[in-house]
Design a protein around this motif. Structure first.
Motif, mmCIF file in Angstrom:
data_model
loop_
_atom_site.group_PDB
_atom_site.id
_atom_site.type_symbol
_atom_site.label_atom_id
_atom_site.label_comp_id
_atom_site.label_asym_id
_atom_site.label_seq_id
_atom_site.Cartn_x
_atom_site.Cartn_y
_atom_site.Cartn_z
ATOM 1 N N ALA A 1 59.376 5.332 -63.472
ATOM 2 C CA ALA A 1 57.981 5.078 -64.134
ATOM 3 C C ALA A 1 57.258 6.153 -64.079
ATOM 4 O O ALA A 1 56.514 6.558 -65.003
ATOM 5 N N GLU A 2 57.246 6.959 -63.211
ATOM 6 C CA GLU A 2 56.434 8.289 -62.925
ATOM 7 C C GLU A 2 56.894 9.127 -64.076
ATOM 8 O O GLU A 2 55.829 9.982 -64.659
ATOM 9 N N PHE A 3 57.912 9.337 -64.592
ATOM 10 C CA PHE A 3 58.249 10.341 -65.277
ATOM 11 C C PHE A 3 57.898 10.401 -66.381
ATOM 12 O O PHE A 3 57.108 11.373 -66.951
ATOM 13 N N TYR A 4 57.630 9.436 -67.225
ATOM 14 C CA TYR A 4 56.807 9.426 -68.727
ATOM 15 C C TYR A 4 55.258 8.957 -68.321
ATOM 16 O O TYR A 4 54.586 8.459 -69.552
ATOM 17 N N THR A 5 54.955 8.726 -67.147
ATOM 18 C CA THR A 5 53.397 8.536 -67.151
ATOM 19 C C THR A 5 52.504 9.976 -67.365
ATOM 20 O O THR A 5 52.932 10.871 -66.608
ATOM 21 N N LYS A 6 51.647 9.931 -68.189
ATOM 22 C CA LYS A 6 50.817 11.210 -68.632
ATOM 23 C C LYS A 6 50.160 11.810 -67.179
ATOM 24 O O LYS A 6 49.608 11.105 -66.390
ATOM 25 N N SER A 7 50.124 13.005 -67.285
ATOM 26 C CA SER A 7 49.451 13.800 -66.203
ATOM 27 C C SER A 7 48.030 13.397 -65.787
ATOM 28 O O SER A 7 47.568 13.881 -64.667
ATOM 29 N N ASP A 8 47.414 12.790 -66.703
ATOM 30 C CA ASP A 8 45.770 12.471 -66.542
ATOM 31 C C ASP A 8 45.793 11.001 -66.092
ATOM 32 O O ASP A 8 44.682 10.568 -65.865
ATOM 33 N N ASP A 9 46.832 10.376 -65.945
ATOM 34 C CA ASP A 9 46.819 8.894 -65.508
ATOM 35 C C ASP A 9 46.833 8.955 -64.117
ATOM 36 O O ASP A 9 47.694 9.492 -63.352
ATOM 37 N N PRO A 10 45.886 8.210 -63.283
ATOM 38 C CA PRO A 10 45.914 8.210 -62.096
ATOM 39 C C PRO A 10 47.048 7.598 -61.470
ATOM 40 O O PRO A 10 47.338 7.763 -60.044
ATOM 41 N N ASP A 11 47.756 6.708 -62.105
ATOM 42 C CA ASP A 11 49.228 5.909 -61.464
ATOM 43 C C ASP A 11 50.251 7.119 -61.364
ATOM 44 O O ASP A 11 51.051 6.790 -60.549
ATOM 45 N N LYS A 12 50.123 8.420 -61.966
ATOM 46 C CA LYS A 12 51.124 9.343 -61.811
ATOM 47 C C LYS A 12 51.260 9.699 -60.316
ATOM 48 O O LYS A 12 52.350 9.932 -59.613
ATOM 49 N N SER A 13 50.157 9.877 -59.537
ATOM 50 C CA SER A 13 50.268 10.285 -58.072
ATOM 51 C C SER A 13 50.533 9.232 -57.527
ATOM 52 O O SER A 13 51.426 9.302 -56.287
ATOM 53 N N VAL A 14 50.215 7.999 -57.600
ATOM 54 C CA VAL A 14 50.299 6.591 -56.864
ATOM 55 C C VAL A 14 52.073 6.415 -57.057
ATOM 56 O O VAL A 14 52.773 5.972 -56.105
ATOM 57 N N LEU A 15 52.459 6.496 -58.101
ATOM 58 C CA LEU A 15 54.108 6.208 -58.450
ATOM 59 C C LEU A 15 54.947 7.272 -57.604
ATOM 60 O O LEU A 15 56.024 6.943 -57.027
ATOM 61 N N LEU B 1 58.408 -0.029 -63.800
ATOM 62 C CA LEU B 1 57.845 -0.713 -62.691
ATOM 63 C C LEU B 1 58.276 -1.896 -62.434
ATOM 64 O O LEU B 1 58.614 -2.498 -61.232
ATOM 65 N N GLY B 2 58.648 -2.995 -63.117
ATOM 66 C CA GLY B 2 58.979 -4.162 -63.309
ATOM 67 C C GLY B 2 60.515 -4.190 -62.510
ATOM 68 O O GLY B 2 60.764 -4.727 -61.632
ATOM 69 N N GLN B 3 61.306 -3.261 -62.938
ATOM 70 C CA GLN B 3 62.581 -3.073 -62.332
ATOM 71 C C GLN B 3 62.370 -2.578 -60.742
ATOM 72 O O GLN B 3 63.156 -3.232 -59.801
ATOM 73 N N ALA B 4 61.390 -1.825 -60.497
ATOM 74 C CA ALA B 4 61.121 -1.292 -59.392
ATOM 75 C C ALA B 4 60.711 -2.592 -58.339
ATOM 76 O O ALA B 4 61.155 -2.631 -57.140
ATOM 77 N N GLU B 5 59.714 -3.238 -58.771
ATOM 78 C CA GLU B 5 58.985 -4.326 -57.993
ATOM 79 C C GLU B 5 60.098 -5.432 -57.744
ATOM 80 O O GLU B 5 60.292 -5.912 -56.773
ATOM 81 N N LYS B 6 61.187 -5.705 -58.801
ATOM 82 C CA LYS B 6 62.292 -6.554 -58.551
ATOM 83 C C LYS B 6 63.293 -6.165 -57.498
ATOM 84 O O LYS B 6 63.638 -7.015 -56.708
ATOM 85 N N ALA B 7 63.440 -4.702 -57.467
ATOM 86 C CA ALA B 7 64.531 -4.184 -56.585
ATOM 87 C C ALA B 7 63.858 -4.254 -55.063
ATOM 88 O O ALA B 7 64.557 -4.611 -54.135
ATOM 89 N N VAL B 8 62.639 -3.964 -55.040
ATOM 90 C CA VAL B 8 61.788 -4.086 -53.656
ATOM 91 C C VAL B 8 62.107 -5.509 -53.342
ATOM 92 O O VAL B 8 62.333 -5.968 -51.995
#
Length: 381
Positions: free
Chosen positions: A82-96, A60-67
């Motif tokens: 960042a999404e790849f290793y975010t667990k399926s029950d984490d709401p951030d998965k769909s956001v990412l 996420l830090g690398q993504a925000e820096k690149a933006v």
């Protein structure tokens, strides 16, 4: 719309040592090998990662820096990472996922990408089409497998386009937006989504390419779909349960059949409360199959076997690509698959060695060489 292949990708040669653990090192090499990530960014992230939570934070830090620096291509694929290793029950998965998709189509909005939403069994498949940059030699249809989005193969798709092929990439049930937006769980009857794609685009003679677990799926589809004339599979196992030693496989299958409640409990204790590759794989299996119990999801691996792939029904020209040191798929699967294709028009096996920097899963480390191999073979056949 712009011209196809407006963006030119370079595929770096070499499998980098970004991390000591293959769990993280391979996934850091993945966007780099496809031409989407910077070497220094992956090195910096790798130094700071020791857990899945570290992974999410650093990517996420690398993504925000690149933006902030206007490097939107890098940013898109760092959000994906960042999404790849975010667990399926984490709401951030769909956001990412949404951030990745939004940035991807922003970056390539001037490229000639046709986006298609294809009706399928009361829901939809997602497909991208890129026309040939020169007069067309034919059509390539490409898809992934266990954990990929079709957008990740865009650099490969532009390469095929530049060599004179119309290219269609699609996400079947259990993949990408077909899963996340339209709720389609994985099916092993891959001939069904392939038929839908061929019907929709009115295609008669195609080359079908399956990446990773998609190799098993594309061979299965080819067994039942005569409009496929050439098949390329890379990084798959003909029988996923045969990846483990014979004795352990027999014990595992016997316990699954006779003590399912106990096995589910053990699977939950072993996988659902821990980090690590096995825990992530079971979570991903549950996610793409829409199963709530680990054992139900793991049954997909049992069903992805030598009988259900129907190699004996494949009558096309076939190219099997294998990395000699693939850390996911035992090398013995290569010869097992070649020998099983008894009725194919021709079978070509290509093993990539360490000196070629393509010995890893799906040739991560030298994607350019894999593409050269595929294109030369297609041109010949």
């Amino acid at each position: 719309m712009g011209a196809p292949g407006k963006h030119k990708f370079e595929f770096p040669v070499g499998y980098e040592k970004f991390h000591n653990k293959q769990l993280f090192n391979f996934q850091l090499n993945r966007p780099y090998a496809f031409g989407y990530a910077r070497l220094q960014d992956m090195r910096e992230a790798g130094r700071k990662i020791s857990s899945f939570s570290d992974w999410k934070r650093e990517m996420l830090g690398q993504a925000e820096k690149a933006v902030s620096e206007g490097r939107l291509l890098n940013a898109a694929f760092y959000f994906r990472a960042a999404e790849f290793y975010t667990k399926s029950d984490d709401p951030d998965k769909s956001v990412l996922y949404d951030k990745f998709i939004d940035l991807f189509y922003t970056v390539f909005e001037e490229d000639e990408i046709e986006e298609h939403i294809v009706p399928y069994e009361g829901a939809y498949l997602v497909a991208l089409r890129i026309p040939a940059a020169v007069s067309s030699k034919g059509t390539v249809v490409i898809h992934g497998g266990f954990d990929s989005f079709i957008e990740e193969f865009y650099s490969m798709m532009t390469c095929f386009s530049s060599q004179g092929y119309d290219v269609i990439g699609f996400e079947g049930p259990g993949q990408g937006a077909s899963l996340r937006k339209f709720g389609l769980p994985l099916t092993l009857e891959w001939e069904k989504p392939v038929k839908t794609i061929l019907d929709y685009f009115q295609l008669e003679e195609v080359t079908l390419i399956g990446i990773s677990m998609g190799g098993w799926l594309c061979l299965r589809a080819s067994a039942f779909e005569p409009r496929i004339k050439r098949v390329i599979a890379t990084g798959h196992a003909i029988d996923y349960m045969k990846s483990m030693p014979s004795v352990f496989r027999k014990i595992h299958l016997w316990c699954m059949n006779h003590y399912p409640v106990f096995m589910n409990r053990m699977a939950a204790l072993k996988f659902e409360r821990r980090d690590g590759m096995a825990a992530w794989m079971v979570d991903q299996l549950k996610y793409i199959t829409r199963k709530s119990k680990p054992l139900d999801a793991l049954d997909v691996y049992v069903q992805m076997n030598e009988g259900n792939i129907h190699s004996e029904l494949v009558r096309q020209y076939v190219l099997i690509l294998t990395g000699r040191n693939d850390h996911f798929i035992p090398f013995k699967m290569h010869d097992l698959q070649l020998r099983a294709l008894v009725n194919a028009k021709s079978v070509t096996g290509r093993v990539f060695a360490e000196e070629e920097h393509a010995q890893n899963h799906c040739q991560i480390g030298n994607i350019g060489l894999a593409l050269e191999t595929m294109i030369a073979w297609m041109d010949t056949h």
